[in-house]
Write a protein that holds these residues in place. Structure first.
Motif, mmCIF file in Angstrom:
data_model
loop_
_atom_site.group_PDB
_atom_site.id
_atom_site.type_symbol
_atom_site.label_atom_id
_atom_site.label_comp_id
_atom_site.label_asym_id
_atom_site.label_seq_id
_atom_site.Cartn_x
_atom_site.Cartn_y
_atom_site.Cartn_z
ATOM 1 N N ARG A 7 4.940 2.017 0.629
ATOM 2 C CA ARG A 7 5.744 2.696 -0.387
ATOM 3 C C ARG A 7 6.429 3.934 0.197
ATOM 4 O O ARG A 7 7.610 4.182 -0.026
ATOM 5 C CB ARG A 7 4.864 3.090 -1.570
ATOM 6 N N LYS A 8 5.661 4.717 0.969
ATOM 7 C CA LYS A 8 6.229 5.931 1.574
ATOM 8 C C LYS A 8 7.325 5.584 2.567
ATOM 9 O O LYS A 8 8.339 6.277 2.659
ATOM 10 C CB LYS A 8 5.118 6.731 2.244
ATOM 11 N N ALA A 9 7.123 4.507 3.323
ATOM 12 C CA ALA A 9 8.130 4.095 4.301
ATOM 13 C C ALA A 9 9.421 3.689 3.598
ATOM 14 O O ALA A 9 10.533 4.019 4.063
ATOM 15 C CB ALA A 9 7.599 2.952 5.156
ATOM 16 N N ILE A 10 9.291 2.971 2.496
ATOM 17 C CA ILE A 10 10.485 2.550 1.752
ATOM 18 C C ILE A 10 11.184 3.755 1.135
ATOM 19 O O ILE A 10 12.415 3.885 1.210
ATOM 20 C CB ILE A 10 10.098 1.524 0.672
ATOM 21 N N ASP A 11 10.407 4.671 0.539
ATOM 22 C CA ASP A 11 11.001 5.877 -0.036
ATOM 23 C C ASP A 11 11.720 6.695 1.031
ATOM 24 O O ASP A 11 12.824 7.207 0.800
ATOM 25 C CB ASP A 11 9.912 6.744 -0.694
ATOM 26 N N ALA A 12 11.088 6.832 2.204
ATOM 27 C CA ALA A 12 11.698 7.602 3.293
ATOM 28 C C ALA A 12 12.986 6.937 3.774
ATOM 29 O O ALA A 12 13.968 7.626 4.090
ATOM 30 C CB ALA A 12 10.707 7.751 4.448
ATOM 31 N N SER A 13 12.993 5.599 3.814
ATOM 32 C CA SER A 13 14.188 4.882 4.260
ATOM 33 C C SER A 13 15.333 5.052 3.266
ATOM 34 O O SER A 13 16.492 5.231 3.664
ATOM 35 C CB SER A 13 13.862 3.397 4.438
ATOM 36 N N ASP A 46 0.819 -1.199 0.000
ATOM 37 C CA ASP A 46 0.000 0.000 0.000
ATOM 38 C C ASP A 46 0.861 1.260 0.000
ATOM 39 O O ASP A 46 2.088 1.215 0.022
ATOM 40 C CB ASP A 46 -0.960 -0.011 1.195
ATOM 41 N N ASP A 47 0.165 2.422 -0.004
ATOM 42 C CA ASP A 47 0.875 3.699 -0.050
ATOM 43 C C ASP A 47 1.759 3.900 1.176
ATOM 44 O O ASP A 47 2.840 4.485 1.080
ATOM 45 C CB ASP A 47 -0.130 4.852 -0.158
ATOM 46 N N ALA A 48 1.293 3.425 2.340
ATOM 47 C CA ALA A 48 2.077 3.594 3.561
ATOM 48 C C ALA A 48 3.414 2.853 3.464
ATOM 49 O O ALA A 48 4.461 3.369 3.861
ATOM 50 C CB ALA A 48 1.285 3.102 4.768
#
Length: 265
Positions: free
Chosen positions: A93-99, A89-91
């Motif tokens: 994806r955002k967590a991976i991008d932030a990492s 999900d988007d959450a």
């Protein structure tokens, strides 16, 4: 990821048999590793039986196939690819991008980039952007082509032949790992067509390979020496995530470390 019909066969039986041979396994050995009967594997390879999604999962794990190749196997058997099912999900994806951003920015003042399976640039930290611009990079979106193509950056690499040979060998391993990846095969052909690359790859190295190759880049009066660490996202079943790489460049000596700290800190 684009698949090339010239390097793939859509029939599942041929696909399975080719992958088993790539791993140099007999039907019996694959049976033992996958937990399936040898008779069933034989029927799958001859087309007498059709695989279930679970059977494909067992086979893929036993054959140690990358996520993208598992997607091709699923499609060849008439199933939807795992990566097309929106499993994250988007959450997430955002967590991976932030990492990834955290790793890139935390690596300053040294260069760090995020790339895909064929070295297309996805993200770069500020030191990477400034360093490559300073080194005369042409701005090619593919880092392999940027380094291997004639130009200012290539001219600055003191040990370009060793670097180019190592990069091409590394990329060829990735191409071999994904035999149905049309984009990778096309890029490999493009790289070999660059001036001097085909001849270089046809010539054995004159000296033994070093345990760790440091790329040497001339910057004015200085010769900087950098080696790289490449990280991937662990235990990914999604081809998009499996494609991502984070490459961090690290100083191979104190002089290089001081140059980056003085220039980009």
């Amino acid at each position: 990821m684009r698949y090339d019909p010239s390097v793939s066969d859509p029939a599942f039986p041929v696909f399975l048999k080719n992958w088993r041979k790539r791993r140099r396994l007999s039907q019996l050995e694959l049976s033992l590793q996958s937990g399936m009967s040898q008779r069933h594997i034989s029927f799958l390879e001859t087309g007498r039986s059709n695989p279930s999604r679970f059977a494909i999962s067992q086979l893929a794990e036993a054959l140690e196939m990358p996520a993208a190749e598992i997607d091709v196997m699923l499609v060849s058997a008439g199933f939807a690819a795992r990566s097309s099912r929106g499993g994250w999900d988007d959450a997430t994806r955002k967590a991976i991008d932030a990492s990834i951003d955290h790793v890139l920015q935390g690596h300053a003042p040294y260069p760090a980039v995020s790339i895909d399976r064929i070295w297309n640039l996805v993200k770069a930290n500020d030191p990477a952007q400034r360093f490559f611009a300073r080194a005369g990079a042409r701005g090619d979106g593919n880092l392999l082509r940027e380094i291997l193509a004639p130009g200012s950056l290539r001219d600055r690499i003191v040990n370009w032949e060793d670097t180019a040979r190592s990069l091409m060998r590394l990329f060829e391993l990735e191409v071999a790992r994904r035999p149905h990846d049309g984009e990778a095969h096309a890029l490999h052909a493009d790289l070999l067509a660059l001036e001097g690359v085909q001849a270089l790859m046809s010539t054995p190295p004159s000296t033994p390979n070093a345990p760790v190759l440091a790329i040497q880049i001339r910057m004015g009066p200085d010769i900087l020496e950098l080696f790289s660490l490449i990280a991937t996202i662990g235990m990914s079943a999604d081809a998009t995530l499996d494609d991502l790489r984070v490459e961090t460049l690290l100083p191979a000596n104190d002089a290089t470390r001081a140059w980056f700290e003085r220039t980009f800190a």
